[in-house]
Design an enzyme around this catalytic site. Structure first.
Site, PDB file in Angstrom:
ATOM      1  NE  ARG A  45      -7.100   0.342 -10.183  1.00  0.00           N
ATOM      2  CZ  ARG A  45      -6.735  -0.377  -9.128  1.00  0.00           C
ATOM      3  NH1 ARG A  45      -6.148   0.225  -8.108  1.00  0.00           N
ATOM      4  NH2 ARG A  45      -6.959  -1.678  -9.075  1.00  0.00           N
ATOM      5  CD  GLU A  85      -1.169   0.022  -4.385  1.00  0.00           C
ATOM      6  OE1 GLU A  85      -1.837   0.875  -4.999  1.00  0.00           O
ATOM      7  OE2 GLU A  85      -1.623  -1.111  -4.136  1.00  0.00           O
ATOM      8  CG  ASP A  95      -1.730   4.280  -2.134  1.00  0.00           C
ATOM      9  OD1 ASP A  95      -1.634   3.551  -3.135  1.00  0.00           O
ATOM     10  OD2 ASP A  95      -2.572   4.105  -1.229  1.00  0.00           O
ATOM     11  CG  ASP A 102      -2.280   0.692   0.876  1.00  0.00           C
ATOM     12  OD1 ASP A 102      -2.577   0.875  -0.315  1.00  0.00           O
ATOM     13  OD2 ASP A 102      -3.009   1.054   1.822  1.00  0.00           O
ATOM     14  CG  ASP A 120      -5.497   4.585  -4.263  1.00  0.00           C
ATOM     15  OD1 ASP A 120      -5.694   4.807  -5.469  1.00  0.00           O
ATOM     16  OD2 ASP A 120      -5.134   3.474  -3.823  1.00  0.00           O
TER      17      ASP A 120
END
Length: 375
Positions: A240, A188, A153, A151, A192
């Site tokens: 995304r 990542e 990010d 994770d 987000d």
């Protein structure tokens, strides 16, 4: 290996040592000046650890007692340079995903905080915002972060309303290394956004070489945010842009080029207003796929593409999915969008193509693109 860091002119090496005048108009759903408000304390950080220490100190009053939400608004100017770490990671892409992530956590801080990078600064660490509000991140150059499988990010907004992510450069390698978990975690995300992170604006960022640009919701049950994406320049990214789960997304005046997988993926009954953008060399630029149900809808307005005959002109292609899906391959609106709840003045899609790269990203003195520049 040749350095990836472009030489910076002497003028751009001047640090942004003083906060700008407070501004709450973000051109989107967020309305925040971050920490740049009355009573703010300004600090300079030369490293990631300095930022951590400054935030920790801002949680305490004069007697050393912890204050819920923070003791005072905070403006942090980051002057550090981690070019050496960025270049080392770029030279060893497949050696990054299994490392521990590096990042600054802004947790349960609601007094207001701004982190702004000085021109010439760079970071090989992320900024992770959790259960906070009124946070601004500007002029940060963040790249090739470690910890893709953990994770790692670049910027994460989690359960944090009223956040503005503006004029940053976020980059990695649009590549997947063998052996990563889910075959999807070499690096990542760039940005987000999930949980109760309502009213967020993502603007004037230059995002390139990223496989998974950004989530709007972490799962099919994590829905319902209002997010604006405007004046962002996306180049050589896979997907995304964002992956939208429910809620409202207003995407205007963005430049989407060299999209290798899919662009705006509107899922879980989400609604998107896709306005005055420029799309070129893009696969599935607007779509609803991978869930197989609860397809989102979109309103297409003022973009450079106006009809299917334009696809060949701008190198737009479409692919199928194994589950039921909806592509915007007829280039017609499929739903409605409520009245936008803020003032904004979009320029033409052609102006976005011609001018936006000169405004998006770092070292631009937070300049904004107006119709005057389009003439």
């Amino acid at each position: 290996m040749k350095s990836l860091i472009t030489p910076i002119t002497a003028g751009l090496l001047l640090a942004l040592s003083q906060p700008l005048l407070a501004a709450t108009d973000t051109g989107g759903y967020a309305a925040t000046a971050g920490g740049n408000v009355t009573g703010a304390v300004s600090k300079t950080a030369t490293s990631m650890q300095d930022i951590v220490n400054i935030i920790d100190a801002a949680r305490l009053d004069a007697n050393g007692k912890k204050v819920k939400g923070g003791a005072y608004p905070l403006v942090i100017t980051y002057t550090g340079n981690e070019d050496s770490l960025i270049n080392a990671a770029a030279a060893n892409i497949c050696g990054q995903w299994s490392k521990d992530p590096r990042g600054v956590e802004i947790k349960e801080f609601t007094k207001g905080i701004t982190i702004i990078g000085a021109n010439g600064s760079s970071a090989n660490f992320g900024i992770w915002i959790k259960k906070s509000s009124d946070v601004v991140v500007q002029n940060m150059r963040i790249g090739y972060l470690p910890g893709g499988a953990k994770d790692g990010d670049m910027i994460r907004v989690d359960d944090s309303p009223n956040v503005w992510v503006d004029h940053n450069e976020l980059f990695a390698a649009n590549h997947e290394c063998d052996g990563t978990p889910d075959n999807d975690t070499t690096f990542e995300s760039a940005v987000d956004i999930k949980g109760a992170s309502n009213t967020v604006t993502v603007s004037y960022n230059y995002i390139h070489g990223v496989k998974k640009v950004g989530l709007d919701g972490s799962s099919s049950s994590d829905t319902g945010r209002n997010i604006t994406y405007h004046h962002n320049y996306y180049n050589d990214v896979n997907a995304r842009l964002p992956l939208q789960r429910g809620g409202l997304v207003h995407a205007y005046n963005n430049l989407y080029t060299n999209i290798t997988g899919s662009g705006l993926n509107v899922r879980q009954n989400g609604q998107a207003l896709i306005e005055n953008n420029w799309f070129e060399k893009a696969i599935n630029p607007v779509t609803s796929r991978y869930d197989g149900k609860n397809f989102g809808t979109w309103v297409l307005k003022g973009n450079n593409i106006t009809k299917p005959a334009d696809f060949s002109t701008y190198s737009i292609t479409w692919t199928a999915d194994t589950k039921p899906y909806v592509n915007a391959d007829s280039w017609t609106s499929t739903g409605t969008f409520p009245t936008v709840a803020y003032n904004y003045s979009p320029v033409s899609a052609q102006c976005v193509k011609d001018k936006l790269p000169g405004y998006a990203g770092v070292g631009k003195n937070l300049a904004t693109l107006t119709s005057t520049a389009c003439k």
